[in-house]
Design an enzyme around this catalytic site. Structure first.
Site, PDB file in Angstrom:
ATOM      1  N   SER B 107       0.821  -1.208   0.000  1.00 50.93           N
ATOM      2  CA  SER B 107       0.000   0.000   0.000  1.00 50.93           C
ATOM      3  C   SER B 107       0.858   1.262   0.000  1.00 50.93           C
ATOM      4  O   SER B 107       1.598   1.489  -0.951  1.00 50.93           O
ATOM      5  CB  SER B 107      -0.957  -0.050   1.189  1.00 50.93           C
ATOM      6  N   ASP B 184     -10.023  -5.385  -3.885  1.00 45.80           N
ATOM      7  CA  ASP B 184      -9.491  -4.353  -2.988  1.00 45.80           C
ATOM      8  C   ASP B 184     -10.354  -3.095  -3.130  1.00 45.80           C
ATOM      9  O   ASP B 184     -10.443  -2.512  -4.207  1.00 45.80           O
ATOM     10  CB  ASP B 184      -8.030  -4.093  -3.388  1.00 45.80           C
ATOM     11  N   HIS B 218      -7.477  -5.871   0.408  1.00 42.11           N
ATOM     12  CA  HIS B 218      -6.295  -5.081   0.728  1.00 42.11           C
ATOM     13  C   HIS B 218      -5.564  -5.607   1.956  1.00 42.11           C
ATOM     14  O   HIS B 218      -4.552  -5.048   2.369  1.00 42.11           O
ATOM     15  CB  HIS B 218      -6.736  -3.615   0.969  1.00 42.11           C
TER      16      HIS B 218
END
Lengths: 604, 240
Positions: B107, B184, B218
């Site tokens: 991320s 995600d 995610h």
């Protein structure tokens, strides 16, 4: 290591162990008996407690055991061979024995017959002579009897006269006497005047006829004349005496007969049941007891027999022997041979229309001058899987073998174990594909070729313009590369050998492939199996794709070989052996690069 | 023996513990003989006003930049920390090979890994990322963070944007592996923008393998599922 060296080492170990025991007063007992060097008559008994042996000594003991085992095996196989040879010899002896018996039986019969004829003739002569004598006797007797009768008659008549004369003489009547005396006296005078034949009418000697024994003499003499020879005996075919077009034929004569020449006959034995007339017989006149027959067919059986001739006549024919010419050499198929680092699969055509017994493969490393050539014998079919050393080049030949012996060597093929080697299999290629002469490049030329112009078979792909390669059927590791043009839409990967020929590569569960699709906006890559692909973007177009297959880990990986970049890995448990597969979805070309080991970055 | 190391940077709201505890990278790292260095996502306890106000700016959201704006510029220098200070610290305290370094992240950490690699050609042997923020100047997160740390001048933002850096990259070949969960939420809310990076890398021929993993989100379960591939990817270059 030979047996004596091993024994020496074992002696040393035994001594060391003994001295160790004394020093350390070990509680374990190591018993070690040594046998003699003749393994076939003694057995080694080794009870070794491995706890008190160091690894070195344990391995030395193992080595010794292995060495003896090997020796035993070698001698055992030699013995088996000898047994086979002796069995063959024994059966040949049997045949000779039977033929000799027959020959002598016939001779005996002949002689017996001969002598019987002679005896018969003698008997006949004897009988004839006896009959003649008998006749003579009878005629003499008859004659004598006649004489006797006459004598008797004469005597009787004389007696009668004498009696009547005496009677007359005694008659007192002189008158009567005078009347009767005159005729009586005349008769007596007559009688006395007759000559008495007192000679024997016949001779008492017999005339002995000499019988005509000339015929008998002739017959007796003919027994001593040279007989016609006895039948020869065909020898069994000598190993390695035949070629693919000739046979070396031998026979023997088991008697003292004189022979001027032999006539050898032979005939091709044909399995063809459609032939109504048997094959014609050829013949050859030969002075020796062997000859070479040429211009024959390879890998064929011939029936041979021989007669012996001398001035008297021709012997009966020998028993028929069957000889076989060796096969023609096979033809290796380099395009269908595949290899890897430590194995190769060799394929060939038989080279003979009829089946042969087996094949022998001979191979050695190139540049070793033929020393260290290995052979694999008794191969039943036209292919052989070989274990080889890595990073070497081998030269291979193959021979076909039948009972006549081995054929000449085939033309050689060179096999390399520097990596994975294979070619594109023409018989699997979609008809729209053409392959280069070296079998490594495929071209898809004309998309618009009408189907009517294409010849399909059961083995060709008929929808996907694809072709298969081949790998050694060993579950190891394989690596090859594929070079493609920038605008080629291709599929490369692996598939089971029986992958559906009417399906697209990757579209079924029998094939796994990387696919490149050209879209107006970008290059699209798919990794297909059973029609499914993960979603993967690749920014640099791979033009040289490395394909890595590892059966034991169950993986098929694709790399951009130029960048050493890993693209994708299938995890799959391959149930069967797989073969490399290649397809072009648009006209273009694709080239296979083989023979390299997997780069270091692939194999950890 | 010098051991190779891979720095693994974590994302927004995370500390160094997240990766250490949740990614389960220890097994693969041990197998390949690699040290994993897991830095924090921002300085802690600086007592800067407003640092704890948002989860996507300030504490736990350093964005791996060297801030130029007050009150951040003294402490919020995560870029220098990751590229200079931390490696020095590791090299002097562990038997690490200073030449063999790779970088990875998730991320925001993914963004950090990408920019560190792109801004330091040749420093890192390889780079990989999980669901990275690829084009921060184009997404809400990036715009918020950069305007706070770097000020209004967008040209200064470009220095920390992977997509922009890729467009002007020239240096030794990189090999980038990116995994992105298809499910995600941040992908669908246009925070991550991987297509932009892919387009830039395609144009500049920077090798990237980008995998869109169906069914993954995610979370760390996503990282857990594919971390072995990433470590193998780095090992290929670190152990070469």
């Amino acid at each position: 290591m030979d047996v004596f060296e091993v024994r020496g080492r074992l002696d040393v170990i035994a001594e060391e162990l003994a001295s160790e025991e004394e020093e350390e007063e070990a509680t374990d007992e190591d018993v070690f008996e040594q046998g003699s060097s003749d393994v076939s008559t003694h057995t080694q008994q080794m009870k070794v407690s491995t706890d008190s042996l160091t690894p070195d000594r344990a391995s030395a003991v193992c080595d010794a055991a292995l060495c003896f085992q090997e020796q035993l095996n070698k001698r055992r196989s030699k013995l088996s061979q000898k047994i086979v040879e002796m069995e063959n010899f024994a059966s040949n002896l049997e045949e000779i024995f039977i033929t000799v018996e027959e020959n002598f039986g016939r001779q005996e019969q002949n002689l017996e017959q001969h002598y019987n004829e002679v005896l018969q003739t003698l008997l006949q002569r004897n009988e004839a002579r006896a009959a003649a004598l008998d006749e003579q006797k009878n005629s003499k007797l008859e004659c004598l009897y006649g004489q006797l009768l006459r004598c008797g008659q004469t005597l009787d008549a004389s007696k009668e006269l004498i009696e009547s004369a005496q009677e007359l003489h005694r008659r007192p009547d002189k008158h009567g006497f005078l009347q009767a005396v005159m005729p009586v006296m005349k008769r007596v005078e007559q009688f006395a005047g007759e000559e008495v034949d007192l000679k024997l009418g016949v001779s008492l000697d017999f005339q002995v006829l000499t019988p005509d024994l000339s015929e008998v003499r002739q017959m007796m003499e003919s027994i001593n004349v040279l007989p016609a020879p006895s039948a020869p005996v065909m020898n069994p075919q000598i190993a390695n005496s035949a070629t693919d077009t000739s046979l070396h034929v031998c026979w023997s004569l088991f008697s003292d007969d004189t022979v001027e020449f032999y006539e050898l006959y032979w005939r091709l034995i044909s399995d063809d049941c459609t032939m109504e007339t048997p094959q014609e017989v050829s013949q050859l006149k030969v002075k020796e007891t062997h000859c070479t027959v040429s211009s024959l067919r390879p890998n064929a059986q011939y029936e041979l027999w021989v007669t012996a001739t001398n001035t008297t006549g021709i012997s009966p024919a020998s028993e028929r022997a069957v000889y076989m010419t060796v096969p023609s050499p096979p033809v290796l198929k380099p395009r269908q041979c595949v290899s890897s680092l430590n194995a190769a699969l060799i394929r060939w055509d038989s080279g003979n229309t009829d089946p042969v017994e087996s094949y022998t493969l001979e191979f050695g490393e190139t540049g070793t001058d033929g020393s260290g050539t290995e052979s694999i014998v008794a191969i039943p079919s036209c292919e052989c899987l070989l274990q080889l050393q890595p990073q070497k080049i081998y030269i291979l030949h193959v021979r076909a073998v039948n009972i006549g012996g081995p054929s000449d060597r085939s033309e050689p093929v060179h096999i390399s174990t520097t990596g994975t080697f294979f070619h594109l299999l023409e018989d699997t290629a979609h008809p729209s594909l053409s392959l280069s002469a070296d079998g490594l490049t495929m071209f898809y030329l004309d998309e618009d070729l009408p189907i009517s112009h294409m010849t399909f078979s059961d083995n060709t792909f008929n929808r996907c313009v694809a072709v298969l390669g081949d790998l050694v059927p060993v579950r190891g590791q394989y690596y090859w590369e594929v070079e493609v043009d920038e605008d080629a839409e291709f599929r490369v990967g692996v598939a089971y050998e029986d992958t559906q020929r009417n399906s697209h590569l990757g579209g079924n569960n029998t094939s796994w492939c990387m696919r490149h699709i050209l879209t107006p906006s970008r290059h699209k890559y798919e990794f297909l199996h059973s029609g499914w692909t993960p979603d993967i973007r690749i920014t640099v177009q791979p033009l040289r794709i490395g394909v890595f297959l590892d059966y034991s880990r169950g993986i098929l990986s694709f790399y951009n070989a130029a960048l050493r970049q890993h693209l994708y890995t299938f995890s799959c448990h391959f149930l069967h052996y797989v073969q490399p597969c290649f397809a072009l979805d648009n006209p273009g070309a694709l080239t296979l690069r083989t023979g390299m080991t997997a780069p270091a970055y692939i194999t950890p | 023996m010098d051991i190779r190391k891979c720095s693994s940077m974590t994302g927004l709201t995370c500390t160094e513990q997240n990766f250490i505890t949740k990614a389960a990278s220890q097994q693969a790292a041990s197998e390949h003989g690699i040290i994993i260095v897991a830095p924090d996502t921002s300085p802690r306890g600086c007592n800067i006003e407003g640092e704890d106000e948002s989860w996507d700016f300030g504490t736990g959201a350093g964005f791996y930049v060297n801030a130029t704006q007050e009150p951040w510029k003294t402490n919020y220098r995560m870029y220098s920390y990751v590229t200079e200070e931390l490696p020095r610290l590791i090299n002097s305290n562990f038997p690490a090979d200073p030449e063999k370094m790779s970088i990875s992240g998730h991320s925001m950490g993914g963004h950090g890994a990408l920019i560190c690699a792109l801004k330091n050609p040749g420093k890192y042997k390889s780079v990989s990322a999980f669901a990275p923020i690829c084009n921060p100047i184009q997404c809400a997160w990036g715009q918020k963070a950069f305007s706070g740390y770097l000020g209004p001048d967008k040209s200064t933002w470009e220095l920390y944007d992977a997509t922009v850096l890729a467009e002007s990259y020239s240096g030794p070949e990189l090999d980038i592996l990116i995994d992105q969960g298809r499910d995600d939420q941040f992908l669908s809310s246009s925070q991550l923008l991987p297509d932009n990076l892919i387009a830039a890398c395609s144009k500049k021929k920077i090798p990237v393998v980008f995998r869109l993993q169906q069914g993954y989100d995610h979370s760390y379960y996503f990282i857990f599922s594919f971390i072995n591939d990433h470590i193998k990817h780095h090992a290929k270059y670190l152990n070469a």
